[in-house]
Design a protein around this motif. Sequence first.
Motif, short mmCIF file in Angstrom:
data_model
loop_
_atom_site.label_atom_id
_atom_site.label_comp_id
_atom_site.label_asym_id
_atom_site.label_seq_id
_atom_site.Cartn_x
_atom_site.Cartn_y
_atom_site.Cartn_z
N ALA A 1 0.81 -1.22 0.00
CA ALA A 1 0.00 0.00 0.00
C ALA A 1 0.84 1.27 0.00
N ASP A 2 1.95 1.26 0.71
CA ASP A 2 2.73 2.49 0.90
C ASP A 2 3.92 2.61 -0.04
N ALA A 3 4.17 1.61 -0.86
CA ALA A 3 5.33 1.63 -1.74
C ALA A 3 5.05 2.42 -3.01
N GLN A 4 6.11 2.78 -3.70
CA GLN A 4 5.97 3.40 -5.01
C GLN A 4 5.19 2.46 -5.93
N ASN A 5 4.20 3.03 -6.62
CA ASN A 5 3.36 2.26 -7.53
C ASN A 5 2.78 1.00 -6.86
N ALA A 6 2.53 1.12 -5.57
CA ALA A 6 1.92 0.04 -4.77
C ALA A 6 2.69 -1.27 -4.89
N GLY A 7 4.01 -1.18 -5.10
CA GLY A 7 4.84 -2.37 -5.16
C GLY A 7 4.83 -3.08 -6.50
N PHE A 8 4.10 -2.56 -7.48
CA PHE A 8 4.05 -3.19 -8.80
C PHE A 8 5.33 -2.91 -9.58
N SER A 9 5.87 -1.70 -9.49
CA SER A 9 7.01 -1.30 -10.29
C SER A 9 7.72 -0.13 -9.63
N ASN A 10 9.02 -0.01 -9.89
CA ASN A 10 9.74 1.17 -9.42
C ASN A 10 9.96 2.18 -10.54
#
Length: 551
Positions: free
Chosen positions: A417-426
């Motif tokens: 939830a809190d990651a860039q692009n919801a952890g899908f991609s950087n």
Amino acid sequence: MMTGHRIDNVANPDWWRGAVIYQIYPRSYQDSNGDGIGDLLGIVGRIPYIASLGVDAIWISPFFTSPMKDFGYDVSDYCDVDPMFGTLADFDAVIDTAHRFGIRVLIDLVLSHTSDQHPWFQQSVQDRTNDKADWYVWADPKPDGTPPNNWLSIFGGSGWQWSPRREQYYQHNFLTSQPDLNFHSEAVQNALLEVAQFWLHRGVDGFRLDTINFYTCDSELRDNPPLPKDQRNANIAPAVNPYNHQLHIYDKNRPENLDFLRKLRAEMKPYGAAAVGEVGDAQRGLEILGEYTRGDDLMHMCYAFEFLANTQPTAARIVEVMEDVDRVAGDGWACWAFSNHDVVRHVSRWQLSTGAQRMFITLIMALRGSVCIYQGEELGLPEAEVRFEDLQDPYGIEFWPEFKGRDGCRTPMVWDADAQNAGFSNAPRTWLPIAEAHRSLAVDKQEHDPSAILHHYRKAIAFRHNHPALRVGSHDGLKADGDVIYFTRETEGQKLFCVFNVSDSPSSFHMPDGDWRSVGQELGSATINEDGWLYLGPWQACMALDRTDAR
């Protein structure tokens, strides 16, 4: 090349019967290289998560070499991986990793048409005398120069495109850049069977066959008859599409299709592989499902559209569908789904509460047939809002705003939830934007919430696996009592009675004679009172085993 780990499907040729298949749309599952597009190595990294769901197999949407006019459903090389998704070695890693986790792999073969950039078409379009001149459906114009008949494209307009080089039209059921192969040519059939062999030898466990009833068209190119307005529905094409104005008896659904399907089944048999065919027809879908899966020499199962409709199915409608299946496909096998990459996600399409979501997944796991679930469905993802300027789908661009296309169900998976692009991609930008409304439903959030829908999906899948009557048993026919559906699933040594309240109001139901005990408490199954009455809350189910059951 064959991968290191194999699953012995020959020893268990009915593995597909009652299987739960998880559909992966690779562009949107996991990006491993930071280009904003999901890929095969991204899938490899997420296989432990997929295994945690308890599914039997994955179905991977097309990853073949393609100009991507229709996102991989326009193939320019059937036997290679588009660099966007990786390499053949990366695909081998998918097979190897999935098999190590006990998961089978189905790939999405698109045999009815190719890209206009496929070498076969590039040769066919040159003239009327080359070796592949008849590999596609070519026809002379009418004397006035118009197309040879009234066939339409699903993507809008005529189903014919003019080629000035040959001074002929070629057929396309979809985009003009997707010419239809000529299945009346033995050479075309043999070439496609070689494609299937290539992937079977590489280790796939089977195929999802795109638009399986579109393979063969009428050799006489006769006009389709009009379809009366009161018989039209939008299950296959949006209501604004004139494709719905015809009864499609000559541009698809031809009996000659069966001859090719028998050949394909024969190629698969030595591998113990299975196929699920997508039947796209608004009027005759279940009839064709029955026709294509009858006996043991055609398709193993076919993908049914009845529960992909826009309207939430009532108890009466669910009973009607299953009665129709028993009537026209009782000797065949359906594969059920509520969502996929082509329709609005069912949480939004049917405006489902959390309770309704839980009931529907429990229900589909109890129906006779196999089951497909679509990535993100297990998170309860609603349809994403995609702005017109962000659209990628040519279907949506063509019919906007009356039909917004398919991008809303294809946005990237949300992992963190809190990651860039919801952890899908950087990547700085993803191929479709992350739906911000999805972040609160991300996998990491749900893993730590015992009440999350993700855990209910796992429990429902496990319950199906633990009860052979649900996987492979017979059923005695669905019945409805108001908003309550009930039926019995039975196999040797196990008899399971299933009751579902398909409404947001409480209901009651009296159990049939027998010595029943309620099971499935982890799914919220209702308790049977001593007097045999069930009191069902909104969207509540009850699963009950005969106490004489030895299991």
